[in-house]
Design a protein around this motif. Structure first.
Motif, mmCIF file in Angstrom:
data_model
loop_
_atom_site.group_PDB
_atom_site.id
_atom_site.type_symbol
_atom_site.label_atom_id
_atom_site.label_comp_id
_atom_site.label_asym_id
_atom_site.label_seq_id
_atom_site.Cartn_x
_atom_site.Cartn_y
_atom_site.Cartn_z
ATOM 1 N N GLY A 1 1.002 -1.107 -0.171
ATOM 2 C CA GLY A 1 -0.259 -0.040 -0.061
ATOM 3 C C GLY A 1 0.667 1.346 -0.010
ATOM 4 N N GLU A 2 1.832 1.181 0.863
ATOM 5 C CA GLU A 2 2.819 2.382 0.731
ATOM 6 C C GLU A 2 3.364 2.647 -0.659
ATOM 7 N N ARG A 3 4.016 1.414 -1.206
ATOM 8 C CA ARG A 3 4.616 1.573 -2.367
ATOM 9 C C ARG A 3 3.660 2.106 -3.444
ATOM 10 N N GLU A 4 2.293 1.421 -3.533
ATOM 11 C CA GLU A 4 1.415 1.987 -4.440
ATOM 12 C C GLU A 4 1.205 3.546 -4.235
ATOM 13 N N THR A 5 0.939 4.153 -3.131
ATOM 14 C CA THR A 5 0.611 5.345 -2.764
ATOM 15 C C THR A 5 1.911 6.164 -3.261
ATOM 16 N N GLU A 6 3.031 5.896 -3.129
ATOM 17 C CA GLU A 6 4.132 6.567 -3.549
ATOM 18 C C GLU A 6 4.197 6.572 -5.100
ATOM 19 N N TRP A 7 3.704 5.512 -5.987
ATOM 20 C CA TRP A 7 3.625 5.600 -7.381
ATOM 21 C C TRP A 7 2.432 6.481 -7.709
ATOM 22 N N PHE A 8 1.297 6.454 -6.815
ATOM 23 C CA PHE A 8 0.071 7.389 -7.221
ATOM 24 C C PHE A 8 0.633 8.735 -7.163
ATOM 25 N N LEU A 9 1.332 9.072 -6.076
ATOM 26 C CA LEU A 9 1.902 10.530 -5.938
ATOM 27 C C LEU A 9 2.819 10.806 -7.162
ATOM 28 N N ILE A 10 3.647 9.916 -7.611
ATOM 29 C CA ILE A 10 4.590 10.444 -8.708
ATOM 30 C C ILE A 10 3.788 10.570 -10.109
ATOM 31 N N TYR A 11 2.863 9.480 -10.316
ATOM 32 C CA TYR A 11 2.203 9.777 -11.503
ATOM 33 C C TYR A 11 1.302 10.639 -11.673
ATOM 34 N N ASN A 12 0.893 11.387 -10.471
ATOM 35 C CA ASN A 12 -0.310 12.246 -10.435
ATOM 36 C C ASN A 12 0.217 13.570 -9.770
ATOM 37 N N PRO A 13 1.020 14.190 -10.391
ATOM 38 C CA PRO A 13 1.578 15.504 -9.739
ATOM 39 C C PRO A 13 0.286 16.549 -9.590
ATOM 40 N N TRP A 14 -0.781 16.303 -10.015
ATOM 41 C CA TRP A 14 -1.861 17.462 -10.116
ATOM 42 C C TRP A 14 -2.325 17.148 -8.387
ATOM 43 N N PHE A 15 -2.056 16.182 -7.848
ATOM 44 C CA PHE A 15 -2.777 15.663 -6.654
ATOM 45 C C PHE A 15 -1.730 16.561 -5.677
ATOM 46 N N HIS B 1 -6.664 -3.210 2.766
ATOM 47 C CA HIS B 1 -5.486 -4.364 2.588
ATOM 48 C C HIS B 1 -5.164 -4.379 1.108
ATOM 49 N N SER B 2 -5.814 -3.807 0.380
ATOM 50 C CA SER B 2 -5.514 -3.835 -1.318
ATOM 51 C C SER B 2 -5.595 -2.584 -1.705
ATOM 52 N N ILE B 3 -4.677 -1.777 -1.461
ATOM 53 C CA ILE B 3 -4.607 -0.409 -2.160
ATOM 54 C C ILE B 3 -3.670 -0.455 -3.489
ATOM 55 N N THR B 4 -4.207 0.072 -4.363
ATOM 56 C CA THR B 4 -3.480 0.180 -5.642
ATOM 57 C C THR B 4 -3.463 1.535 -6.236
ATOM 58 N N ARG B 5 -2.592 2.010 -7.068
ATOM 59 C CA ARG B 5 -2.562 3.064 -7.679
ATOM 60 C C ARG B 5 -3.522 3.709 -8.298
ATOM 61 N N GLU B 6 -4.040 2.600 -9.181
ATOM 62 C CA GLU B 6 -5.771 2.623 -9.773
ATOM 63 C C GLU B 6 -6.629 3.229 -8.829
ATOM 64 N N LEU B 7 -6.972 2.402 -7.925
ATOM 65 C CA LEU B 7 -7.704 2.700 -6.842
ATOM 66 C C LEU B 7 -7.755 4.062 -6.335
ATOM 67 N N LEU B 8 -6.405 4.494 -6.061
ATOM 68 C CA LEU B 8 -6.194 5.911 -5.555
ATOM 69 C C LEU B 8 -6.630 7.042 -6.583
#
Length: 190
Positions: free
Chosen positions: A54-68, A89-96
């Motif tokens: 989840g932490e890794r996916e959150t980091e990827w979400f922040l990298i791929y979405n600079p507008w956030f 328990h199943s956080i993904t970048r797509e979900l975020l």
């Protein structure tokens, strides 16, 4: 269809769209979201592995979405959303991404404030008449040089400013210097 009927139909559609948007916004903030991104949970993940993923996916979400905008309020909205929908328990970048874009569409996320440009106070530029008046008017204790006015041939005092702005030729004519009268390092030029 009459104009009156068209207007009432358009008003009905706008009211219905607003009502649907309000229902979706309410679900997004407080209920379970039926439009949540469907993905398969990995049942073999331990709680620690799910947290790391989840932490890794959150980091990827922040990298791929600079507008956030990484603001505590926005983080709490997304965390509450994920928890409320049973996906903690199943956080993904797509979900975020899906959740953040929907929250942005409804105006729930805080936006970055645009920094205001610094206010620069400038003094107005002097007009050409003020400049010429300044040049002509000399201060009583200012350094002056005695020379000859080229236009009239009469003796005149020149300010440091006027002398500094003269070309070499003007300087030589104003102070009546000729090649035979100049000195260079103590030696007379021919």
């Amino acid at each position: 269809m009459r104009e009156r009927d068209r207007i009432s139909l358009r008003e009905f559609r706008e009211a219905h769209a607003a009502q649907e948007a309000a229902i979706q916004a309410e679900r997004l903030l407080h209920g379970r979201d039926p439009e949540i991104v469907n993905h398969v949970e990995d049942p073999t993940l331990t709680e620690l592995e799910a947290l790391v993923t989840g932490e890794r996916e959150t980091e990827w979400f922040l990298i791929y979405n600079p507008w956030f905008y990484e603001h505590p309020y926005n983080a709490k909205l997304l965390t509450d959303y994920v928890t409320r929908n049973g996906r903690s328990h199943s956080i993904t970048r797509e979900l975020l991404e899906s959740a953040a874009k929907r929250m942005q569409r409804f105006g729930f996320l805080k936006e970055r404030s645009v920094p205001q440009p610094p206010v620069i106070q400038t003094t107005p530029a002097p007009s050409p008449t003020e400049i010429s008046t300044t040049v002509v008017t000399a201060q009583p204790n200012a350094e002056t040089f005695a020379g000859w006015d080229i236009a009239t041939g009469q003796p005149r005092e020149f300010s440091r400013f006027e002398v500094d702005r003269m070309s070499g030729d003007e300087y030589a004519r104003t102070f009546r210097l000729n090649r035979s009268g100049m000195l260079l390092a103590g030696k007379r030029l021919r």
